[in-house]
Structure formats: C-alpha cells, structure tokens
Design an enzyme around this catalytic site. Structure first.
Site, PDB file in Angstrom:
ATOM      1  N   THR A   1       0.811  -1.217   0.000  1.00 20.56           N
ATOM      2  CA  THR A   1       0.000   0.000   0.000  1.00 20.56           C
ATOM      3  C   THR A   1       0.846   1.270   0.000  1.00 20.56           C
ATOM      4  OG1 THR A   1      -0.185  -0.222   2.411  1.00 20.56           O
ATOM      5  CG2 THR A   1      -2.024  -1.027   1.096  1.00 20.56           C
TER       6      THR A   1
ATOM      7  N   CYS B   1      -4.553  -9.424   4.123  1.00 19.75           N
ATOM      8  CA  CYS B   1      -4.002  -9.083   2.800  1.00 19.75           C
ATOM      9  C   CYS B   1      -2.570  -8.591   2.890  1.00 19.75           C
ATOM     10  CB  CYS B   1      -4.869  -8.022   2.123  1.00 19.75           C
ATOM     11  SG  CYS B   1      -6.376  -8.691   1.392  1.00 19.75           S
ATOM     12  N   PHE B   2      -2.025  -8.453   4.096  1.00 22.09           N
ATOM     13  CA  PHE B   2      -0.606  -8.150   4.318  1.00 22.09           C
ATOM     14  C   PHE B   2      -0.216  -6.812   3.683  1.00 22.09           C
ATOM     15  CE2 PHE B   2      -1.185 -12.642   2.826  1.00 22.09           C
ATOM     16  CZ  PHE B   2      -1.611 -13.123   4.050  1.00 22.09           C
ATOM     17  N   CYS B   3      -1.110  -5.824   3.781  1.00 23.11           N
ATOM     18  CA  CYS B   3      -0.874  -4.493   3.210  1.00 23.11           C
ATOM     19  C   CYS B   3      -0.622  -4.562   1.707  1.00 23.11           C
ATOM     20  CB  CYS B   3       0.296  -3.792   3.905  1.00 23.11           C
ATOM     21  SG  CYS B   3       0.030  -3.483   5.652  1.00 23.11           S
ATOM     22  N   ASN B   4      -1.203  -5.558   1.051  1.00 21.68           N
ATOM     23  CA  ASN B   4      -1.040  -5.727  -0.399  1.00 21.68           C
ATOM     24  C   ASN B   4      -2.403  -6.097  -0.986  1.00 21.68           C
ATOM     25  OD1 ASN B   4      -0.272  -6.375  -3.040  1.00 21.68           O
ATOM     26  ND2 ASN B   4       1.660  -7.275  -2.375  1.00 21.68           N
TER      27      ASN B   4
END
Length: 787
Positions: free
Chosen positions: A122, A418-421
């Site tokens: 992100t 979502c692991f900042c993705n």
C-alpha cells in the site's frame, strides 16, 4: 514428493538454534519473517556493548558517530554488491519513507507517467497522492514481465509509446522484487529492458492530469524503482548485475534489529531524474536566510535528502546485524551468505507446499487452496513464502480469523489478511471491482481486521514465511496443527476449544471468537401461506408464540371450493408482498394494496367461520371479508378467492406440537453455505428465497445442518425433526414467479438422488420458559449452537 535437503551443517544449525532459545522457552513457533525477521541474542548483546563502550552522540558533534555512519553506508553498498561510484545510500525511517522520498522528488517533466504494479504494498499506492505525473497507470505483473518477451530487446510496438526527437519527460515504473503476499519474484532482467525500451503497454489508466487524456505518442525516458523490502530479507540483490534507478529497503526485515531505519539507494542515473527539493531541514543545507528566501543545499547528494538528525544509534546498530548474519550463515566456496539463506527458506517453502497439497479430507477434498503463480521449483521465481486458505470437506472456506485463533492457541505466530497488499489479494482471490466494493465500502472491512468471509468467500489469506533461523520442526508444527484441528476435529469441537481458551488470545482475536459461531442472519415470516415473506434482519428481533414465529402462516388463500391455494397452482402468489405494522397486515401486488386487522378479536366480531385443509388435516379459520377477497380475485385473476385466518388449534401428529398453517413443522431452517454450494447463476439471496425458510444461518460449511440433532439460537432451544423433502415449488423464483426446473435437478445430484434441503425444527418448551411464551423472541445476530 519434495524431500528437504538441509542447507546448514549440524554445527551451523546448533549455533543458530542457540541464538533463538527464547522461542523454545516460550514454546513459540515463529512463521512471519516477511513481517519481520528475528534478532539474534548475541546481536543485541554486542550492539548494547558497543553503546556502552563508545560515546556515540549527534554526528554534528561527534566525529566517531560520523565514522560509524560512513562504515554502515559502505556495508550497505557491499551487501548489495555495489560501490559509491554507482549508488548513493540515503538513510530513511523504512522502505515506506524511501518510497515517499522518490514520490516527492522524481521529476516527471511535461509528459512523464507513473506506472505501478497491481501486486504492490500500500505504500506504493500512497505514492499516487504525491507524484507530479502526467498520468497514473496500474500494470499487472504479466504486463511488467512481458518486456522480456521482446526479440533482441526491441519491440515494433515501441513506436506507439515513444515518438522521434528529444525526450520531453521521465516516466517512473515501480514494482516489488518479491511479492510479500505470495513470494513470487518478478524477473529482475526486466529492469534493463524497461530502462532501454519502455513498456509494451501503459497499463490501466487510474488518473490523468487532463480529462480524456491517454498516453499517445511520447518521448519519455523510463526509470525503475524497485521495492526490495521483501526480497532482500532472504535473497541476494546484486546491483552490479541488475541496476534499478531506485531501491527501497527496510533493515529490520533483514536483521530483526534495529527497527526505524531503512534506506533509499539511488543510482547515478536515478539521481539525475530527481528535481529540486521542495523541503529542506537540518543538515541538508549549507545555509538558509531567515530574512529572505535565500538558501543553498549541500553539495553531497546524500546529505541533501537526509532531513534532520539521522537515527544514528539505530544506524550504528546495523553494524552488528551485518556481522551476525555473516557469522551465523558463513559464505562458502559456492554460495554467499544471502544465497545460502535463500536456498534454506526456499527449501522449506517447497517442502511445505508439497505437504499441504497432500492434506485431504476423508472424502478426498483438498484441505488447502494455495496462492502462487509458478510453484516452488525455481528459486529465482519463488521465495520463502507460502500463502493459502483452508477449506472444509464441502469446499467451503474457513475464515482466516479462525486460523489465526487456532494458530495462536498452538503457539504459532503467522500472518493473516491481505498483508498491506490489497492488489495481490485482489489478484489471487479473483476479486472484481464489485467484490472489492462489497468488502471494503459496503461491509466496512479495514486493513488489519479479521473480517475474513463475505458470503462464504475469503477477503484475505493465511501467510507463513521463513527466515534463516526457521527449522524443519517449525514447519512440522504448522502441519501438525492443520491435521489435528481441521482433519481430525469436527467444527463444533474446534469452536468449543477456541471459546474455552479465548482468554489466552490477543484482544483482537478475542473479539473474533465472539463472531466465530454461526449467527441467525435473517428471519422470514410468511403471514399468508404461499405468498412472499416479511423479512427481519440485523439488528431486528421477532416474538415467538407456541406455534412458531408470530403471525407466520396465520392466513391462507382458499379457492372457490375452499381448498388452499399454493404456488403449485398459482405462481403469482409469490408476488403478493406482506408488511406487518402495529395494527394491520398490509398486502401489496404491484401498485395495488389492501389491509386486514391483526387483532383477532376485531376480525372475529363480524366474520364467518370456515373449514379448510392443510396437508389433509382440517383447519378452522375466520373469513377476512369481501374487500380482501375481491382484491385477491382481481389481482390473481381467479374467481371466488377468500382469505382465511387460522382460529382453531392445530397440532402436529408428533407429540402434539402446536402448528400454524405450515405443512410439517414450526420452523424451516436453511444454511446459506448449503445454498451457496448450488452455484446457481443468480444472486445468492434469490436462491435462498426459493427455499422459503423461516430461519437463515450461515455455518461456513455446506450441509452441516443435516447432521444436527438439537440446536440453540440465543437462549431458545430447538429439536431437529429431520430434513425437508423438497418438491418442485423451489423451482419458482420468488422474486419473479418464473420456473426453473434445474433447481430440483441440482439438489438431486448433490444429494445422490434425494430431494433434501434445509431442516425442520421445533421449539423445545420447558417448564421455565413455557410461562413466558409471549415474551420469548429471536434476534438476528443470536449465536447458533448445534448439538
């Protein structure tokens, strides 16, 4: 089958294990190295001793500190196999700060564009708010990697992106060397291809400086920014072989300690594309006048961009990080330290993938759905990350929040979501634009929460990732947890286990436990038999009577012969929509409506008594009058219709249970997960409506309800009477009245010839609640506990 071959010798492994004894003491299995790796015990001890030995203060005051910082700059360049002749090292707070620095200072000129990969952190998306580009474009990974398919490094389509003559702008292309969601590695050979030949396609336009603007013919230079934060944690980056213009890293990903320090490496070519700084502070200037706007930046490129006082203690602490890594994982004749770490984590990931593929439920359904692009055969394409979701024996997804709870209770630290993705999540979970809006805008999911399933579909995944200190025992602990919790344990047993242990969980996961049990999602009251439903949804409640839901099937329409009219004879009945107000039942058909009183006393005052039948059983009723009778006949096109209201008591044959005008039992329960498994080409809510259930739940596992014997919804207990044997009424779309025979065919196929769907349930009346029949109620959101 993948056989794991240890990268480290027994002696090396013993030394590494000794550095992380705290994991054994705390009975922890750490599998989130993509989040941060762990620091070695001797590393922090040596860093502390260094601080105790030396007077390390502000580098403007202390030359020793400046010397230490210069040593670290040299070590950073050496770590990436480059020199100060080719790259500048700018210290930042982390990779995100490095990306921000590029966004603020890259000079796009008059026609330059910003191109970013969909599968990015992100922080890269945040650059869109800062860049002064002519246009902003999203590229898929395939569109970036496609540059390698050009023959001889050139492409005949290149002229469509670049015209002849002098350049007018600079375009910036950014992607992650390794996806932090899946571990996929984009081929780094593409860097030079993009720098020399640009892009085959600009990508999807997200924004343009002028309305209606497209890429057209441009004469731009192309620069590449490599987000290497995930990649360099466990893989060697050779900046002599691959030369991106900008490289962003966070050192805690590599060493575990210290945090709060990263770097932006800028090539000499990349430095030329940085424009004039819009901000300065601290040591970035030679002077700045307070009484005029005059100032002068430092001559050193690095010093111009390191605002304020550097985090010098953290930077000095990096020295022990480099030393510890080289000591614990020494280079060999064949492989460097980072190559050996890469081989180690890839070997573990390859082994885990192979083992996960072999995990199956007793009916042969796979336990795990994996998310990767090319598998784990090629280390240059795949890193030490494994992303997956768990599925039930009916292929329904298990929420990642539940996996996080189970893992935590087993002492396993992993990552979910979502692991900042979000872009990678969108790609791997096949989420279209509407699904994204449903998750984030309508359902209100935010990054970092445990809102893991929407209509049975996952909003994220489970990720495990490895570091040099990860052992084979750690991988086996994860596999053991999955086997014991999801192959050898029934869902209700697992939920009970989690609930009993919930106080051991972190606060956010404790909140998730409260949402783990299936909930009462919706109640459907059918006041008039065979007509449409009056629905109660969260946060609504509805009272119960001895017969079931209040007003459910209390009225019915009879024909001129006094026989009950159903949708089997008149499908238009489903278009009569009821509304229950404080005093009236209102019926609507198209734009026409009619009302009858809810009060039985008001209706009985001047109403004739009638007798009809439901399921061959006599039923006493009160005629509701001429007005509603005429309204029904006119709208349905049938003469002599009457509306009757049940007045006499009707009992089921079994244990003399009180019934309304239902066919068989007080309530019909349907599980949305079972409906979802039918995969009809219509909205899920429309399919649910076909089954005309009173009680709608979602267990996450299709047909789980068929095994229920008893259940509780909130404080109300129910006895299961058995499955509902279906007839062709479910072939009628309750929104349109149209028939679709394949509905019954699909159920027959799934049930191996049986026509069962949903279960009949009856409220269990106890001495305690019998006296309170009139005040008992069900509320949407009540937990469902099956027995």
């Amino acid at each position: 089958m993948s056989l794991y071959s240890p990268e480290f010798t027994e002696s090396e492994q013993e030394k590494i294990d000794a550095e992380f004894s705290r994991l054994t003491v705390s009975k922890s299995t750490y599998l989130d190295h993509a989040g941060t790796t762990l620091y070695a015990e001797s590393q922090v001890q040596a860093a502390a001793e260094q601080l105790q030995r030396n007077v390390i203060c502000n580098p403007h005051t202390c030359r020793l500190t400046g010397d230490f910082v210069d040593q670290v700059r040299f070590k950073v360049l050496e770590f990436f196999n480059t020199t100060a002749e080719d790259y500048h090292v700018i210290f930042t707070a982390n990779a995100t700060a490095a990306l921000s620095l590029v966004a603020d200072n890259f000079d796009f000129g008059s026609s330059g564009n910003f191109h970013f990969c969909q599968e990015n952190h992100t922080s890269v998306l945040g650059m869109r708010e800062r860049v002064q580009a002519n246009g902003i474009y999203m590229l898929t990974e395939k569109e970036i990697s496609g540059a390698l398919s050009r023959e001889n490094g050139k492409d005949s389509n290149r002229k469509d992106l670049n015209g002849e003559g002098p350049t007018t702008g600079n375009s910036l292309v950014i992607f992650s060397a390794q996806c932090n969601f899946s571990g996929y590695k984009i081929p780094l050979d593409v860097i030079e291809k993009i720098q020399e030949d640009g892009l085959d396609t600009a990508g999807k336009q997200i924004w343009a400086a002028a309305a209606g603007q497209t890429t057209g013919r441009s004469n731009n230079k192309y620069y590449v920014c490599l987000d290497a934060a995930s990649f360099v944690a466990t893989s060697p980056l050779d900046l002599q072989k691959y030369q991106p213009d900008y490289v962003c890293v966070s050192f805690y990903k590599v060493f575990g300690y210290p945090t709060g320090v990263g770097a932006l490496l800028v090539s000499k070519r990349g430095a030329g594309a940085f424009g004039k700084r819009k901000f300065f502070g601290g040591g970035t200037i030679n002077y700045a006048y307070p009484h005029t706007m005059d100032y002068q930046l430092r001559d050193s490129f690095t010093q111009r961009y390191e605002d304020g006082t550097l985090p010098f203690l953290s930077i000095v602490g990096l020295l022990e990080g480099f030393r510890t890594l080289a000591r614990l994982v020494p280079r060999t004749d064949k492989f460097s330290t980072m190559e050996r770490i890469s081989r180690h984590v890839h070997g573990l990931a390859k082994y885990l993938e192979d083992q996960l593929k072999q995990l199956q439920h007793s009916n042969g359904e796979p336990l795990v759905q994996l998310y990767n692009k090319v598998g784990y055969q090629d280390r240059s394409r795949q890193g030490g990350i494994v992303a997956f979701n768990v599925r039930t024996d009916t292929s329904a997804f298990v929420g990642f929040g539940e996996i996080a709870c189970v893992a935590s209770l087993h002492g396993i630290l992993l990552r979910t979501g979502c692991f900042c993705n979000i872009g990678a999540c969108q790609h791997y979970l096949n989420l279209d634009d509407d699904a994204m809006d449903a998750i984030y805008k309508r359902a209100g999911r935010i990054c970092g929460d445990y809102f893991d399933l929407i209509d049975g579909q996952p909003t994220g995944a489970v990720r495990v990732s490895f570091g040099y200190m990860t052992r084979m025992q750690d991988v086996e602990e994860l596999l053991k947890m999955l086997r014991s919790s999801y192959l050898a344990t029934k869902p209700q047993q697992r939920i009970l286990f989690i609930e009993e242990q919930r106080k051991k969980l972190p606060p956010l996961l404790q909140e998730r436990v409260h949402q783990m049990r299936p909930k009462l999602l919706q109640m459907a009251i059918f006041p008039v038999k065979s007509c449409a439903a009056f629905k109660v949804e969260t946060p609504g409640s509805w009272p119960l009577t001895p017969q079931g839901l209040k007003f459910d099937r209390e009225w019915m329409i009879v024909d001129i012969n006094g026989m009950a009219l159903t949708q089997k004879r008149c499908t238009e009945l489903c278009l009569i929509k009821p509304t229950i107000t404080e005093d009236f039942l209102r019926l609507q058909f198209g734009d026409s409506s009619v009302s009858v009183p809810l009060s039985l006393e008001d209706q009985a005052a001047d109403t004739a008594k009638c007798v009809s039948k439901v399921c061959r059983q006599p039923v006493e009723g009160l005629d509701c009058g001429e007005a509603v009778a005429q309204w029904l006949s006119e709208n349905l096109g049938l003469e002599g219709l009457r509306l009757l209201r049940q007045s006499g008591q009707r009992n089921a044959s079994k244990e003399r249970q009180k019934l309304s005008l239902v066919n068989q039992a007080q309530f019909l329960l349907v599980n949305r997960s079972s409906v979802r498994s039918l995969q009809f080409e219509e909205p899920l809510d429309e399919t649910v409506d076909r089954f005309r259930a009173n009680i709608i739940i979602d267990t996450g596992s299709a047909f789980e309800e068929l095994a229920y014997k008893q259940l509780s919804i909130g404080s109300v207990r129910f006895q299961v009477e058995g499955p509902c044997q279906r007839c062709d009424m479910i072939c009628i779309n309750q929104r349109t009245g149209e028939r679709s025979p394949e509905t019954l065919t699909t159920i027959s196929r799934l049930q191996k010839g049986r026509m069962r769907f949903g279960i009949y349930i009856t409220r269990v009346s106890t001495d305690e609640n019998h006296q309170d029949d009139e005040v008992l109620q069900l509320s949407c959101g009540d937990a469902v506990l099956a027995e």
